[in-house]
Scaffold this active site. Sequence first.
Site, PDB file in Angstrom:
ATOM      1  CB  VAL A 123       3.122 -10.464   1.567  1.00  0.00           C
ATOM      2  CG1 VAL A 123       2.455  -9.123   1.789  1.00  0.00           C
ATOM      3  CG2 VAL A 123       3.956 -10.463   0.288  1.00  0.00           C
TER       4      VAL A 123
ATOM      5  CE  LYS B  33       0.096 -10.544  -9.721  1.00  0.00           C
ATOM      6  NZ  LYS B  33      -0.382 -10.034  -8.412  1.00  0.00           N
TER       7      LYS B  33
ATOM      8  NE  ARG C 111       6.803   2.914  -3.699  1.00  0.00           N
ATOM      9  CZ  ARG C 111       7.213   2.256  -2.622  1.00  0.00           C
ATOM     10  NH1 ARG C 111       6.928   0.963  -2.479  1.00  0.00           N
ATOM     11  NH2 ARG C 111       7.889   2.868  -1.671  1.00  0.00           N
TER      12      ARG C 111
ATOM     13  CB  SER D 144      -2.032  -9.747 -13.632  1.00  0.00           C
ATOM     14  OG  SER D 144      -1.587  -9.244 -14.886  1.00  0.00           O
TER      15      SER D 144
ATOM     16  CB  ALA E  54       3.319 -19.154 -13.797  1.00  0.00           C
TER      17      ALA E  54
ATOM     18  CG  ASN F 182      -1.791  -3.881  -4.418  1.00  0.00           C
ATOM     19  OD1 ASN F 182      -2.124  -3.806  -5.594  1.00  0.00           O
ATOM     20  ND2 ASN F 182      -0.762  -3.190  -3.937  1.00  0.00           N
TER      21      ASN F 182
ATOM     22  CB  ALA G  97      -0.927   0.007   1.213  1.00  0.00           C
TER      23      ALA G  97
ATOM     24  CE1 TYR H 192       2.998  -9.644 -11.811  1.00  0.00           C
ATOM     25  CE2 TYR H 192       1.941  -9.806 -13.971  1.00  0.00           C
ATOM     26  CZ  TYR H 192       2.002  -9.262 -12.699  1.00  0.00           C
ATOM     27  OH  TYR H 192       1.064  -8.330 -12.312  1.00  0.00           O
TER      28      TYR H 192
END
Length: 251
Positions: free
Chosen positions: A64, A159, A15, A142, A157, A90, A13, A155
């Site tokens: 995370v 998502k 940016r 995405s 994969a 996110n 969070a 990436y």
Amino acid sequence: MELDGRVAMVTGAARGIGEAIADALAAAGAGVAAADLDGSGAASVAGRLSQRRSVPAMGISMDVSDSTSVRNAVASVTERLGVIDVLVNNAGIDVIEPFIDNDESTWDRLLAVNLKGPMICARAVLDGMVEAGRGSIVNIGSDAGRVGSSGEVAYSATKGGVIAFTKALAREVASRGVRVNCVCPGPTDTALMDQVAEASQKLYDSLVRAIPMRRIGEPDDVAKAVVFLASDGARFITGQSLSVSGGLTMA
């Protein structure tokens, strides 16, 4: 407002899209915990939310991909703001390069943040949501995870995994009053798109031409979709993936 009295936690969070989501949730009346690996950036976002939106807000440093870090952050947020009603997963990273140029350490890093991260965060908040009999988890996927993207194989994969995780978890927890959905942005005005333009203005321009609405997305476009899915306006919606891409993908 739509989320008056709710507590929301947004990862990544500090940016970009994450900051826009945090602001939109606060505008809808939610108290917001802005979580990010960049703790000072998260604290700055929280300070702006408190002043601009007059809601309870806090910034917290959190990794995370580290379950201990996530559990400690969730405990701190719960103690200060209350039980988390809305989780927005996110936080994410990307590396743009051909798959044959990737190495295994790149795959591991993308998997740890983009896929394992949402799983860790969801598990950390679910007990409180189940006990309360309500909750909303919104994962940021995405369009690359829906249709694939050249130069973003690993990436894509991760998502795609987020989308599958969303659907499966939604089935498991629906009867407990918890909804799980996914927002899939297309090309959006973020630091990543700046990198694309720097690497190849021709590629950037071709992306814009391919979008039926003839522009790339703004972070606020994604944020508004997240607020809807988090709110009671979406109370009968779960397990869905919503593309926010100006019509670039319609699958």
